[in-house]
Enzyme design. Sequence first.
Site, PDB file in Angstrom:
ATOM      1  N   ARG A  18       0.801  -1.230   0.000  1.00  0.00           N
ATOM      2  CA  ARG A  18       0.000   0.000   0.000  1.00  0.00           C
ATOM      3  C   ARG A  18       0.831   1.276   0.000  1.00  0.00           C
ATOM      4  O   ARG A  18       0.307   2.377  -0.178  1.00  0.00           O
ATOM      5  CB  ARG A  18      -0.965  -0.005   1.191  1.00  0.00           C
ATOM      6  N   ASN A 231       1.090   1.620   7.110  1.00  0.00           N
ATOM      7  CA  ASN A 231       0.824   0.767   5.951  1.00  0.00           C
ATOM      8  C   ASN A 231       0.807   1.569   4.661  1.00  0.00           C
ATOM      9  O   ASN A 231       1.006   1.027   3.587  1.00  0.00           O
ATOM     10  CB  ASN A 231      -0.540   0.077   6.102  1.00  0.00           C
ATOM     11  N   LYS A 338      29.226  24.863   3.953  1.00  0.00           N
ATOM     12  CA  LYS A 338      29.384  23.407   3.858  1.00  0.00           C
ATOM     13  C   LYS A 338      30.801  23.046   4.266  1.00  0.00           C
ATOM     14  O   LYS A 338      31.755  23.682   3.775  1.00  0.00           O
ATOM     15  CB  LYS A 338      29.137  22.930   2.428  1.00  0.00           C
ATOM     16  N   TYR A 374      35.571  24.418  -6.109  1.00  0.00           N
ATOM     17  CA  TYR A 374      35.426  23.264  -7.012  1.00  0.00           C
ATOM     18  C   TYR A 374      35.868  23.661  -8.406  1.00  0.00           C
ATOM     19  O   TYR A 374      35.431  24.679  -8.948  1.00  0.00           O
ATOM     20  CB  TYR A 374      33.953  22.855  -7.013  1.00  0.00           C
TER      21      TYR A 374
END
Length: 452
Positions: A18, A231, A338, A374
Amino acid sequence: MSNRELLTIVLAAGKGTRMKSDVPKVLHAVAGRSMLGHVLALAEAAGPSRLAVVIGPGMDNVRAATLKAAPSAGVFMQEAQQGTADAVLAAREAIAGHDGDVIVLYADTPLIESDTVVRLRQALDGGAAVAVLGFEAIDPTGYGRLITSAAGELLAIREEKDATAEERAIRLCNSGVMAFRGAGLLERLQRIGNSNAKGEYYLTDIVELARADGLKSVAVACSEDEVLGVNARDQLAAAEAIFQQRARSRAMANGATLIAPGTVWFSHDTVLGRDVIIEPNVFFGPGVVVEDGAEIKANSHLEGAHVGPGARIGPFARLRPGARLGRDVHIGNFVELKAMEMGDGAKANHLAYLGDGSVGAGANIGAGTIFCNYDGFFKHKTEVGPGAFVGSNSSLVAPVKIGAGAYIGSGSVITKDVAADALALERATQDERPGWAAKFRQMMQRRKAKAG
Ligand code: UD1
Ligand code: CA
């Protein structure tokens, strides 16, 4: 409590159809942790025990998640879903080698508190062979009903489909969580048959079998919220809501101020100190610690971050994993951090990306500063020394180091290390032409007049 050894069996073999998901039901998350993870943590919190987890065919990711959270757990396969007793018997090997207590938990029932499991075990200390966790259901439809004697003994559990009209009127229901004394347990489990409405092997039949052997069962009550089983996705959301409600109450009870508690979302592991103030609409992902007296202003998102005492974060700040902020650090609007170490009293108040680096104590990072960490292939480090001043709209191209107390002129693109206490500027020299603008305006106005 007793010092009998404990074996905890977690049932996780259900397909969870479900949920309409490619992910096994028990790996869906509540407050940033899988339901399975919550239940394994419960087993651990309830006392030292051996763990057995029962999975279904094709659930390699459930096996992996189990072994990651609990490396010493035994993982057992239930080949076909033939009922809860059959599921428990999948762990037959673990039960056979064990003569202490056994507890059965469902991996899709993530909100049970460890005190409740302790109470269940205490019922075994009181002489019961079986203790069943029950609750008064607002709507008992679908649950097994607990049939008790006037003296409070649990006589039988009747599944809805097998119950008489009179039994269906009972509101005390089986949560599915049960505790057993180990003696004779395996033998009784093996005697459970499947002549019932569903043709399944019901674990609940153990109550009557124990009674036939002259052993007593009892029901231990808890609140319906605690035993909410998931469920489908709406129940997952309901479980999340209950978890959040508890987390907010706990945070406030421990001395944090939540201005609008219903808008603050915690992770299962969020840690807040005293006198922390959380403004509206703040989201905590996993792994956040906020120390005493820090303030998290509205609309901030934190994950894997450590916020030092007295720090001020936000509004609209984003702290990503590895952000470690010292005392009295200020992080303002639209600043993203970060993997950053920020020393005591360091500030980045507006519009910045700071990643993979460190900023020393008392340093000031101007508006619009970017750590260019980066190069498309690798990440590099940026180090800003204590007391340094990085002017607005600077790009620090990593790897690069700015010495203690150095100044970076606004708008600079810094590609080379800067010595302590130096000024580094990287921009064309300003060229000023006196009166130019006035002459320019006159010329253009004449041109416009001529053109009509
Ligand atoms: C079960 C109980 C019922 C109780 C209800 C609470 C039985 C016979 N009935 O009913 O009294 O009120 O839980 O939610 O025990 N599972 C397996 N393998 C199986 C069958 C089940 O691993 O072959 C696991 C499921 O993944 C689930 C749990 O056992 O986590 C319960 O199974 P489910 O089929 O939901 O039981 P219910 O019929 O709801
Ligand atoms: Ca169920």
